[in-house]
Design an enzyme around this catalytic site. Structure first.
Site, PDB file in Angstrom:
ATOM      1  N   HIS A 157       8.685  -1.616  -1.326  1.00 42.43           N
ATOM      2  CA  HIS A 157       7.866  -1.659  -0.112  1.00 42.43           C
ATOM      3  C   HIS A 157       8.063  -2.979   0.624  1.00 42.43           C
ATOM      4  O   HIS A 157       8.106  -4.040   0.004  1.00 42.43           O
ATOM      5  CB  HIS A 157       6.386  -1.485  -0.461  1.00 42.43           C
ATOM      6  N   TYR A 161      -4.936  -0.377   2.941  1.00 39.66           N
ATOM      7  CA  TYR A 161      -6.191  -1.009   2.512  1.00 39.66           C
ATOM      8  C   TYR A 161      -7.193  -0.802   3.644  1.00 39.66           C
ATOM      9  O   TYR A 161      -6.985  -1.290   4.750  1.00 39.66           O
ATOM     10  CB  TYR A 161      -5.984  -2.503   2.260  1.00 39.66           C
ATOM     11  N   PRO A 180      -9.052  -6.142  -8.519  1.00 41.58           N
ATOM     12  CA  PRO A 180      -7.737  -5.537  -8.288  1.00 41.58           C
ATOM     13  C   PRO A 180      -7.240  -5.580  -6.843  1.00 41.58           C
ATOM     14  O   PRO A 180      -6.076  -5.259  -6.592  1.00 41.58           O
ATOM     15  CB  PRO A 180      -7.941  -4.086  -8.750  1.00 41.58           C
ATOM     16  N   LYS A 233      -2.890  -8.342  -8.418  1.00 41.36           N
ATOM     17  CA  LYS A 233      -2.336  -9.525  -9.070  1.00 41.36           C
ATOM     18  C   LYS A 233      -2.391  -9.533 -10.600  1.00 41.36           C
ATOM     19  O   LYS A 233      -1.694 -10.332 -11.235  1.00 41.36           O
ATOM     20  CB  LYS A 233      -3.081 -10.786  -8.563  1.00 41.36           C
ATOM     21  N   TYR A 242       0.733 -11.950  -1.268  1.00 44.91           N
ATOM     22  CA  TYR A 242       0.841 -10.570  -1.757  1.00 44.91           C
ATOM     23  C   TYR A 242       2.164 -10.338  -2.489  1.00 44.91           C
ATOM     24  O   TYR A 242       2.195  -9.714  -3.551  1.00 44.91           O
ATOM     25  CB  TYR A 242       0.693  -9.579  -0.590  1.00 44.91           C
TER      26      TYR A 242
END
Ligand code: FAD
Ligand code: DHB
Length: 386
Positions: free
Chosen positions: A72, A197, A289, A293, A381
């Site tokens: 991704h 998200y 979560p 990570k 990220y």
């Protein structure tokens, strides 16, 4: 029995450490309380940083990951009924790979078996002794028979509820969040090619996946909620309420394969070394979560630990093991900050006022309007450097 490094816990941290040490010629045995099938049935993480993939490459267990994993380049943030893409590769030059923790664990287990390394499953009542001296010992019970192992070092990779951290008295930093995540796995195509998200007034929702035909969705839920309250139809209805209109149009629903509720917590135990006992992964720290990570931190910990032990055996230098806790914690705290920030930005906090909701909305719109803010999110990220 004698070994150089006794590893307590056969989750991702213990298994990856075992393979790294083996590659450096360091003998190790894993002691795991459960059996292989139990561990492989736990549905958990799904997003691997490039650094984690690099470690799996290094130990030669990444063939299936590169074949089946989904690379991704971005994520989407949804709020106010619209979706905004963050191009992480444009911002950082890096990618993440979507590949389930279950599969990482299976690949590591298979490699360990193929290398002929010892894993003691169903090792009950493990206890750690004499790690203040030169010859630590581990005791455990298997099939009702007591055993003792001597070693040079003990690696406590036994997760949040393990015995390793309970054997010492670290200083603990903790935040418990007033909600949980209800997760559902289904054999349905993902709603969108990238993760979404969602910040929504009914609560956070996450659209994730395991493959082109398997989806993983999460809903923010009350801490005292129970999966019995969430038949599949109710889950899908609630998810649709929290998604943007385009996602609702594309959502394919189907029977759940797995459903579970996880509480959200930030937790750090300091230090991560006590004499010849080292803590690594969830045994030392927990992140909520939201930033994806946890598994990745377990991987960076065991990278630091394995290189430190390699230095000890190959170069006869204790510099690496002396610096392990400082090095690991420096990266851990940055991931703690990021996970706390993502959680704060994306969830509904019960009892907060309209001012907090406006600040949260301002944070999100700043993020999608500012290249600097997008770069900051992206570099965290995809994973900070080791
Ligand atoms: P664990 O996986 O907990 O393994 C510890 C092992 O030790 C277990 O097998 C346990 O049986 C064993 N053990 C415990 N006690 C003993 C004992 N006394 N003796 C012997 N063995 C013992 N992380 C990410 O990076 N990305 C994500 O997207 C992500 N999503 C998540 C979603 C959910 C819903 C959850 C719950 C977690 C998620 N995580 C994610 C976190 C990730 O799953 C953990 O951080 C990871 O499993 C940590 O690995 P570990 O090996 O340190 O601990
Ligand atoms: C998944 C879990 C996460 O916590 C996350 O941030 C992204 C993906 C997952 O299970 O797919």
């Amino acid at each position: 029995m004698r070994t150089q490094v006794a590893i307590i816990g056969g989750g991702p941290a213990g298994l990856l450490l075992g393979q790294l040490l083996h590659r450096y010629g360091i003998d190790n045995v894993i002691f795991e309380r459960k059996d292989r099938d139990y561990i492989l049935a736990r549905i958990r993480a799904g997003v691997l940083e490039q650094g984690t993939v690099g470690l799996l490459d290094e130990v030669g267990v990444s063939a299936r990951l590169h074949h089946d994993g989904l690379v991704h380049h971005g994520i989407e943030l949804a709020f106010g009924g619209a979706r905004h893409r963050i191009d992480m590769t444009k911002a950082t030059g890096k990618t993440v790979t979507v590949y389930g923790q279950t599969e990482v664990t299976r690949d590591l287990m298979d490699a360990r078996l193929a290398a002929g390394l010892t894993t003691v499953y169903n090792a009950d009542n493990a206890s750690l002794h004499d790690f203040d001296g030169d010859q630590p010992r581990v005791r455990y019970v298997k099939d009702g028979v007591s055993h003792e192992v001597t070693c040079d070092f003990i690696a406590g990779c036994d997760g949040f509820h393990g015995v390793s951290r309970q054997s010492v008295e670290p200083k603990v930093y903790e935040r418990v969040y007033p909600f949980g995540w209800l997760g559902l796995l289904s054999e349905t195509p993902p709603v969108s090619p990238e993760l979404i998200y969602n910040n929504h007034e009914r609560g956070f929702a996450l659209c994730s996946m395991r493959s082109s035909h398997r989806s993983r969705y999460y809903l923010q839920c009350a801490l005292d909620d129970h999966i019995d309250n969430w038949p599949d139809d109710k889950f899908w209805d609630e998810l649709k309420r929290r998604l943007d209109p385009e996602a609702v149009d594309h959502l394919v629903t189907g029977p759940s394969i797995e459903k579970s509720i996880a509480p959200l917590r930030s937790f750090v135990a300091e230090p991560m070394r006590f004499g010849r006992l080292f803590l690594a992964g969830d045994a030392a720290h927990i992140v909520p979560p939201t930033g994806a990570k946890g598994l990745n931190l377990a991987a960076s910990d065991v990278h630091y630990l394995s290189t430190a032990l390699r230095e000890f055996y190959a170069d006869k230098s204790a510099a690496g093991i002396d610096d392990y806790s400082r090095r690991a914690l420096s990266r851990v705290w940055k991931a703690e900050r990021f996970s706390w920030w993502m959680t704060s930005m994306l969830h509904r906090f019960p009892g907060t006022d309209e001012f907090s909701a406006r600040i949260q909305r301002a944070e999100l719109s700043y993020l999608v309007e500012s290249d600097a803010a997008k770069t900051s999110l992206s570099e965290n990220y995809v994973g900070l450097p080791y």
